[in-house]
Design a protein around this motif. Structure first.
Motif, PDB file in Angstrom:
ATOM      1  N   MET A 180       0.822  -1.197   0.000  1.00 36.88           N
ATOM      2  CA  MET A 180       0.000   0.000   0.000  1.00 36.88           C
ATOM      3  C   MET A 180       0.861   1.253   0.000  1.00 36.88           C
ATOM      4  O   MET A 180       2.068   1.218   0.271  1.00 36.88           O
ATOM      5  N   LYS A 186      -1.439  -5.177   2.462  1.00 37.68           N
ATOM      6  CA  LYS A 186      -2.745  -5.800   2.563  1.00 37.68           C
ATOM      7  C   LYS A 186      -2.599  -7.239   2.088  1.00 37.68           C
ATOM      8  O   LYS A 186      -2.123  -7.494   0.984  1.00 37.68           O
ATOM      9  N   THR A 213      -4.682  -6.206   7.138  1.00 38.52           N
ATOM     10  CA  THR A 213      -3.923  -5.012   6.799  1.00 38.52           C
ATOM     11  C   THR A 213      -2.877  -4.774   7.870  1.00 38.52           C
ATOM     12  O   THR A 213      -3.210  -4.679   9.057  1.00 38.52           O
ATOM     13  N   ASN A 215       0.341  -2.300   9.018  1.00 41.12           N
ATOM     14  CA  ASN A 215       1.215  -1.132   8.878  1.00 41.12           C
ATOM     15  C   ASN A 215       1.673  -0.694  10.257  1.00 41.12           C
ATOM     16  O   ASN A 215       1.320  -1.307  11.279  1.00 41.12           O
ATOM     17  N   LYS A 219      -3.340  -2.475  12.760  1.00 44.89           N
ATOM     18  CA  LYS A 219      -3.470  -3.788  12.152  1.00 44.89           C
ATOM     19  C   LYS A 219      -4.915  -4.245  12.325  1.00 44.89           C
ATOM     20  O   LYS A 219      -5.518  -4.000  13.362  1.00 44.89           O
TER      21      LYS A 219
END
Length: 375
Positions: A180, A186, A213, A215, A219
């Motif tokens: 992303m 993702k 997802t 980051n 999450k």
């Protein structure tokens, strides 16, 4: 009578040039066409897109080999005239050697004009058209790029893995990882799925899976029974930006005119997303200055008729001229790399073609005027 003789010479030169240039262009085009197959095999575009894109590369190939093909043409035709004593027809009809060379020079201006037309307008236009067509084309062979039990990177920032994949587009054991824009990832895992085609391209219809997802900030994990994964919003591997050789000459001229005093700057750009000024200057140099070497090559080839068969080095003279012409071609292709070294070198490279043309022409004048008996 003289017009008929020169018309015959023009016919021989033009015929040989067309045959040689088209042959070389065809060979290079076929070889390049093999290298361009990744448009289909790796990027998923259709065969029609591949052929259209490869056809638009022909002007670029022809423009690259024109100077070499013209030199070979003159060298072969004039050598043949000399060997078969056909050149004597000119002298016995009262045609002076300097008039003969002037005719070759005038003919070279025609090829110079063709080269300038290709460099300044046709090649940038067709290259930009080809790239625009490619990046706006859909990935019609996308399903063929998905292989069983292999990680497929068919699109930028996207990795796909499937356990099974049949001809109907049905999938099993699906793993999708998308990188992303925020730096996170993702990850989608689904037990089954299907590749669906619509007006915007191909998409995945997935069943019984999870979306995770990951980051730095957050999450989350979300399960689903059925979902649609849109591929149309993702970028394929086709280059989106425009290269400098695909840019119109007027755009480059406008940029250089605006920053002419900074033409050697290797960091300054025309605008926020523009080209480096130094690259623009070098590109314009290649498009305008390099074609002038066609006239130099015509004069080098013309020296064949000035060589007496009684001279000791007669057997090596043509080889020397050919090597000299080939060296001039190589120098013309590399000269743009040196224009940014210093002001003196820049000026020398800008006027060098003119100086060489004058040198050879005055040398020919000297030979024909003062040493006719030696010829």
């Amino acid at each position: 009578m003289n017009k008929l003789i020169f018309r015959k010479l023009s016919y021989d030169i033009l015929t040989f040039f067309l045959l040689s240039s088209l042959s070389i262009t065809s060979i290079v085009w076929v070889i390049q066409g093999v290298n361009l197959l990744d448009i289909v095999t790796e990027k998923g575009h259709s065969i029609n897109v591949y052929f259209y894109y490869s056809l638009l590369s022909i002007p670029k190939i022809f423009g690259k080999i024109l100077i070499f093909a013209y030199f070979i043409t003159l060298f072969v035709i004039l050598s043949r005239y000399e060997e078969n004593n056909e050149i004597l027809v000119f002298w016995t009809n009262g045609i002076k050697k300097i008039s003969f060379i002037n005719f070759i020079g005038k003919l070279s201006i025609l090829f110079l004009s063709i080269q300038l037309l290709l460099n300044l307008y046709i090649v940038p236009y067709t290259q930009n058209l080809a790239q625009s067509f490619l990046k706006n084309s859909s990935m019609e062979f996308f399903p063929k790029l998905i292989e069983e039990k292999k990680f497929s990177n068919v699109m930028r920032n996207l990795t796909i893995f499937v356990e099974e994949h049949n001809e109907n587009g049905n999938l099993k054991g699906i793993y999708i990882k998308e990188k992303m824009e925020n730096g996170g990832n993702k990850i989608i895992i689904a037990s089954e799925g299907k590749i669906i085609q619509n007006d915007t391209g191909y998409n995945f219809k997935l069943f019984d899976g999870n979306i995770a997802t990951l980051n730095i900030k957050e999450k989350y994990n979300l399960g689903f029974k059925e979902t649609m994964y849109e591929l149309s919003d993702l970028d394929n591997k086709t280059r989106k930006s425009t290269k400098i050789n695909e840019t119109g000459s007027m755009i480059l001229f406008t940029c250089l005119q605006k920053y002419i005093s900074e033409r050697k700057n290797g960091t300054l750009r025309c605008d926020e997303n523009g080209f480096v000024i130094k690259d623009v200057y070098e590109e314009i140099f290649k498009r305008i200055i390099n074609p002038v070497y066609i006239i130099i090559l015509s004069l080098i080839s013309s020296l064949i008729i000035l060589k007496s068969k009684s001279e000791i080095l007669e057997n090596y003279f043509r080889s020397i001229l050919f090597i000299l012409g080939f060296a001039i071609i190589i120098f013309s292709e590399l000269s743009y790399k040196f224009i940014s070294l210093s002001l003196n070198i820049e000026i020398l490279l800008l006027i060098f073609p003119i100086l060489v043309v004058l040198f050879f022409y005055f040398y020919i004048l000297f030979k024909t005027k003062f040493r006719l008996s030696y010829l």
